[in-house]
Write an enzyme that holds these catalytic residues in place. Structure first.
Site, PDB file in Angstrom:
ATOM      1  N   ASP A 139       0.814  -1.207   0.000  1.00 12.10           N
ATOM      2  CA  ASP A 139       0.000   0.000   0.000  1.00 12.10           C
ATOM      3  C   ASP A 139       0.852   1.264   0.000  1.00 12.10           C
ATOM      4  OD1 ASP A 139      -2.218  -1.571  -0.008  1.00 12.10           O
ATOM      5  OD2 ASP A 139      -2.707  -1.318   2.106  1.00 12.10           O
ATOM      6  N   SER A 148      -5.629   6.071  10.907  1.00  9.01           N
ATOM      7  CA  SER A 148      -6.789   6.502  11.685  1.00  9.01           C
ATOM      8  C   SER A 148      -7.458   5.317  12.371  1.00  9.01           C
ATOM      9  CB  SER A 148      -7.793   7.219  10.777  1.00  9.01           C
ATOM     10  OG  SER A 148      -8.974   7.554  11.473  1.00  9.01           O
ATOM     11  N   ALA A 187      -3.396   9.331  20.709  1.00 10.77           N
ATOM     12  CA  ALA A 187      -3.125   9.288  22.150  1.00 10.77           C
ATOM     13  C   ALA A 187      -3.581  10.565  22.855  1.00 10.77           C
ATOM     14  CB  ALA A 187      -1.634   9.020  22.410  1.00 10.77           C
TER      15      ALA A 187
END
Length: 295
Positions: free
Chosen positions: A75, A192, A213
């Site tokens: 990818d 994400s 985080a």
């Protein structure tokens, strides 16, 4: 018929598949225009009867009639192709030589079928939204757009950052976090997702804003319409931060003003007829897989 071949490189185990692809293209009288560094790495291993046409920059493709760019790799390799096809409307077909192959979804065993689909134009075209970055200083040269995501990150091991975020100028939130991701629907299954963001169908007209985080229990990813302009002000104990578009990175300071929006053009991603997003979700990310449900 001309197609372009792009790859970052290869391992020895891939040589047989690359040779199969080149032989099949020649058999079908399809001219391959090869990314120049990739061609030079192949030379010691694959005998070429004559030197093929090559390209090393996006501008090199302008004078050619390229009907498709084939990405050989994972990818990350396919994400690189955005820098070469740009707004030329050259469709991209990804052959997976990597691990997951979520975007580069065509397996090595499907090379012959992929060439047949290119020759007879029996593929399916998916139009994928890109996001565009605007800044008050030059960033990312003349390729200020991404297929997967834009991120702001703290640099190295510095303390978390404060990212003041606005939608069309209206205040959304201040994120106290290690960073922030704005992903396209295509990128929703990437970084994400690993940070707790939702899966979004590729044709959905939206962006996903996902904190990395966050130091707030009540802060969650949010989906916003992609006609919004999302802007940012960054501050922290460090003067320097990281800004990324897909796999490309720039270092910025807190004086840089950033905003992302939907790019004016889209990327055409090719797939074979028997592949679709739900099939890829189930088989690549094991979505909904349960021993009680063999389907």
């Amino acid at each position: 018929m001309q197609i372009a071949l792009y790859s970052r490189g290869f391992i020895t185990e891939d040589l047989a598949n690359i040779r199969q692809l080149l032989d099949e293209l020649q058999r079908q009288e399809i001219t391959a225009v090869i990314y120049e560094p990739f061609y030079h790495s192949l030379q010691p291993h694959i005998p070429f009867k004559e030197r093929p046409a090559t390209f090393s920059r996006a501008e090199d493709l302008n004078s050619m009639t390229i009907e498709c760019l084939v990405s050989l790799g994972g990818d990350g390799t396919l994400l690189d192709t955005v820098c070469y096809v740009r707004d030329k409307n050259i469709p991209v077909l990804g052959v997976n030589f990597g691990r997951l192959g979520f975007l580069a979804s065509i397996g090595k065993e499907e090379i012959q079928a992929a060439v047949h689909a290119l020759l007879h134009r029996t593929y399916v075209v998916d139009k994928r939204t890109l996001l565009h970055l605007d800044a008050n200083i030059p960033l990312f040269g003349d390729v200020p757009y991404a297929l997967n995501d834009f991120t702001i990150h703290k640099k190295d091991t510095s303390a978390m950052v404060k990212i003041h975020t606005y939608l069309n100028g209206a205040f959304l939130n201040t994120y106290w976090a290690d960073g922030l991701i704005v992903s396209t629907p295509t990128g929703s299954t990437g970084y994400s997702l690993s940070c707790g963001g939702p899966v979004v169908f590729p044709e959905a007209g939206s962006f996903v804003i996902t904190p990395v985080a966050p130091h707030n229990l009540n802060v969650r990813p949010i989906v916003v319409p992609d006609n919004n302009i999302i802007s940012f002000e960054v501050e922290g104990r460090s003067d320097l931060f990281l800004c990324t578009l897909d796999s490309r990175m720039e270092t910025i300071d807190n004086t840089v003003q950033l905003a992302v929006k939907k790019e004016e053009f889209k990327l055409s991603l090719l797939r074979l007829d028997d592949g679709n997003f739900l099939h890829t979700l189930r088989h690549k990310l094991l979505w909904g897989i349960d021993a009680r449900n063999p389907k």
